[in-house]
Design a protein around this motif. Structure first.
Motif, PDB file in Angstrom:
ATOM      1  N   GLY A  15       0.828  -1.213   0.000  1.00 31.34           N
ATOM      2  CA  GLY A  15       0.000   0.000   0.000  1.00 31.34           C
ATOM      3  C   GLY A  15       0.854   1.250   0.000  1.00 31.34           C
ATOM      4  N   ALA A  16       1.914   1.248   0.802  1.00 30.91           N
ATOM      5  CA  ALA A  16       2.827   2.394   0.818  1.00 30.91           C
ATOM      6  C   ALA A  16       3.547   2.518  -0.524  1.00 30.91           C
ATOM      7  N   LEU A  17       3.933   1.382  -1.103  1.00 30.94           N
ATOM      8  CA  LEU A  17       4.591   1.395  -2.411  1.00 30.94           C
ATOM      9  C   LEU A  17       3.678   1.998  -3.482  1.00 30.94           C
ATOM     10  N   ALA A  18       2.369   1.744  -3.360  1.00 27.12           N
ATOM     11  CA  ALA A  18       1.411   2.282  -4.327  1.00 27.12           C
ATOM     12  C   ALA A  18       1.292   3.802  -4.222  1.00 27.12           C
ATOM     13  N   VAL A  19       1.831   4.377  -3.162  1.00 24.81           N
ATOM     14  CA  VAL A  19       1.881   5.834  -3.023  1.00 24.81           C
ATOM     15  C   VAL A  19       3.270   6.356  -3.374  1.00 24.81           C
ATOM     16  N   VAL A  20       4.305   5.679  -2.872  1.00 27.41           N
ATOM     17  CA  VAL A  20       5.681   6.169  -3.010  1.00 27.41           C
ATOM     18  C   VAL A  20       6.180   6.087  -4.459  1.00 27.41           C
ATOM     19  N   ALA A  21       5.962   4.983  -5.124  1.00 28.82           N
ATOM     20  CA  ALA A  21       6.460   4.831  -6.499  1.00 28.82           C
ATOM     21  C   ALA A  21       5.852   5.872  -7.446  1.00 28.82           C
ATOM     22  N   PRO A  22       4.521   6.072  -7.443  1.00 26.60           N
ATOM     23  CA  PRO A  22       3.969   7.133  -8.293  1.00 26.60           C
ATOM     24  C   PRO A  22       4.435   8.531  -7.893  1.00 26.60           C
ATOM     25  N   TRP A  40      -6.611  -6.259   2.307  1.00 28.52           N
ATOM     26  CA  TRP A  40      -6.960  -4.957   1.752  1.00 28.52           C
ATOM     27  C   TRP A  40      -6.949  -3.871   2.825  1.00 28.52           C
ATOM     28  N   ILE A  41      -7.344  -4.224   4.039  1.00 28.12           N
ATOM     29  CA  ILE A  41      -7.343  -3.229   5.121  1.00 28.12           C
ATOM     30  C   ILE A  41      -5.912  -2.752   5.374  1.00 28.12           C
ATOM     31  N   ALA A  42      -4.973  -3.683   5.473  1.00 27.10           N
ATOM     32  CA  ALA A  42      -3.575  -3.309   5.706  1.00 27.10           C
ATOM     33  C   ALA A  42      -3.031  -2.493   4.532  1.00 27.10           C
ATOM     34  N   LEU A  43      -3.400  -2.880   3.311  1.00 27.76           N
ATOM     35  CA  LEU A  43      -2.970  -2.124   2.138  1.00 27.76           C
ATOM     36  C   LEU A  43      -3.479  -0.686   2.213  1.00 27.76           C
ATOM     37  N   LEU A  44      -4.751  -0.508   2.570  1.00 23.81           N
ATOM     38  CA  LEU A  44      -5.313   0.833   2.673  1.00 23.81           C
ATOM     39  C   LEU A  44      -4.671   1.638   3.795  1.00 23.81           C
ATOM     40  N   VAL A  45      -4.375   0.981   4.920  1.00 23.01           N
ATOM     41  CA  VAL A  45      -3.701   1.679   6.012  1.00 23.01           C
ATOM     42  C   VAL A  45      -2.319   2.149   5.552  1.00 23.01           C
ATOM     43  N   GLY A  46      -1.586   1.284   4.869  1.00 27.48           N
ATOM     44  CA  GLY A  46      -0.276   1.665   4.347  1.00 27.48           C
ATOM     45  C   GLY A  46      -0.369   2.836   3.389  1.00 27.48           C
ATOM     46  N   MET A  47      -1.376   2.832   2.524  1.00 28.67           N
ATOM     47  CA  MET A  47      -1.571   3.930   1.576  1.00 28.67           C
ATOM     48  C   MET A  47      -1.898   5.240   2.281  1.00 28.67           C
ATOM     49  N   VAL A  48      -2.858   5.180   3.192  1.00 33.30           N
ATOM     50  CA  VAL A  48      -3.312   6.404   3.858  1.00 33.30           C
ATOM     51  C   VAL A  48      -2.192   7.024   4.682  1.00 33.30           C
ATOM     52  N   VAL A  49      -1.474   6.201   5.433  1.00 35.59           N
ATOM     53  CA  VAL A  49      -0.391   6.740   6.259  1.00 35.59           C
ATOM     54  C   VAL A  49       0.709   7.335   5.377  1.00 35.59           C
ATOM     55  N   ALA A  50       1.036   6.679   4.284  1.00 32.77           N
ATOM     56  CA  ALA A  50       2.058   7.217   3.375  1.00 32.77           C
ATOM     57  C   ALA A  50       1.580   8.524   2.741  1.00 32.77           C
ATOM     58  N   MET A  51       0.295   8.610   2.390  1.00 35.50           N
ATOM     59  CA  MET A  51      -0.229   9.840   1.807  1.00 35.50           C
ATOM     60  C   MET A  51      -0.222  10.986   2.812  1.00 35.50           C
ATOM     61  N   LYS A  52      -0.505  10.699   4.049  1.00 36.19           N
ATOM     62  CA  LYS A  52      -0.547  11.746   5.077  1.00 36.19           C
ATOM     63  C   LYS A  52       0.833  12.290   5.400  1.00 36.19           C
ATOM     64  N   THR A  53       1.874  11.643   4.931  1.00 36.34           N
ATOM     65  CA  THR A  53       3.235  12.129   5.151  1.00 36.34           C
ATOM     66  C   THR A  53       3.421  13.501   4.519  1.00 36.34           C
ATOM     67  N   TYR A  54       2.690  13.799   3.442  1.00 31.41           N
ATOM     68  CA  TYR A  54       2.757  15.128   2.832  1.00 31.41           C
ATOM     69  C   TYR A  54       2.423  16.198   3.866  1.00 31.41           C
TER      70      TYR A  54
END
Length: 157
Positions: free
Chosen positions: A71-78, A129-143
């Protein structure tokens, strides 16, 4: 017909505007160094790894950690692709080309994110999917965290 007074509150505020001199602008720039996009991307990657590690430790299941990491990778790579594309043409003398490039790289970023999410079930066996979404959301909030903790920024009410 309703008449508008000649000086509105907005116009009164704008009249107090005083442009900076070249020296004042240089001093302001020296006090407020720009935030590096690559530091934000690196921060996202670091936070994503921490979330994955915490997810793995809390659940005791490696697949949950891998799901959060993906999930974090789906934010960081793009985000890295976007940063690379936009910064490559940063010094463009044509503002229209810069704007088109910005939106083009934003579309590429969104498409890569969607492609990574679509590929997730095939790439991560037993995907959570829950863990994937948590990874995505936390990585996005880093902004937001990066904007709040950067040095030289005065906090206001």
């Amino acid at each position: 017909m309703k008449t508008i007074p000649p000086e509105t509150e907005t116009e009164a505020e704008e009249s107090d505007f005083k442009p900076l001199t070249a020296q004042e602008a240089q001093q302001w720039r020296s006090r407020h160094s720009p935030l590096s996009v690559w530091k934000v991307v690196a921060g996202q990657a670091l936070v994503g790894m921490l979330v994955a590690l915490v997810a793995w430790v809390l659940t005791g299941r490696a697949v949950v950690g891998w799901s959060a990491a993906y999930g974090a990778l789906a934010v960081v790579a793009p985000a890295a692709l976007f940063a690379r594309g936009v910064l490559r043409h940063k010094a463009s003398s044509n503002p229209r080309a810069a704007m088109v490039g910005f939106f083009g790289w934003e579309i590429a970023k969104i498409m890569l994110t969607v492609a990574l999410l679509a590929a997730a079930p095939r790439l991560v066996p037993g995907l959570s999917w829950i863990a994937l979404l948590v990874g995505m959301v936390v990585a996005m909030k880093t902004y937001w965290v990066a904007l709040l903790v950067r040095p030289g920024v005065r906090k206001t009410d």
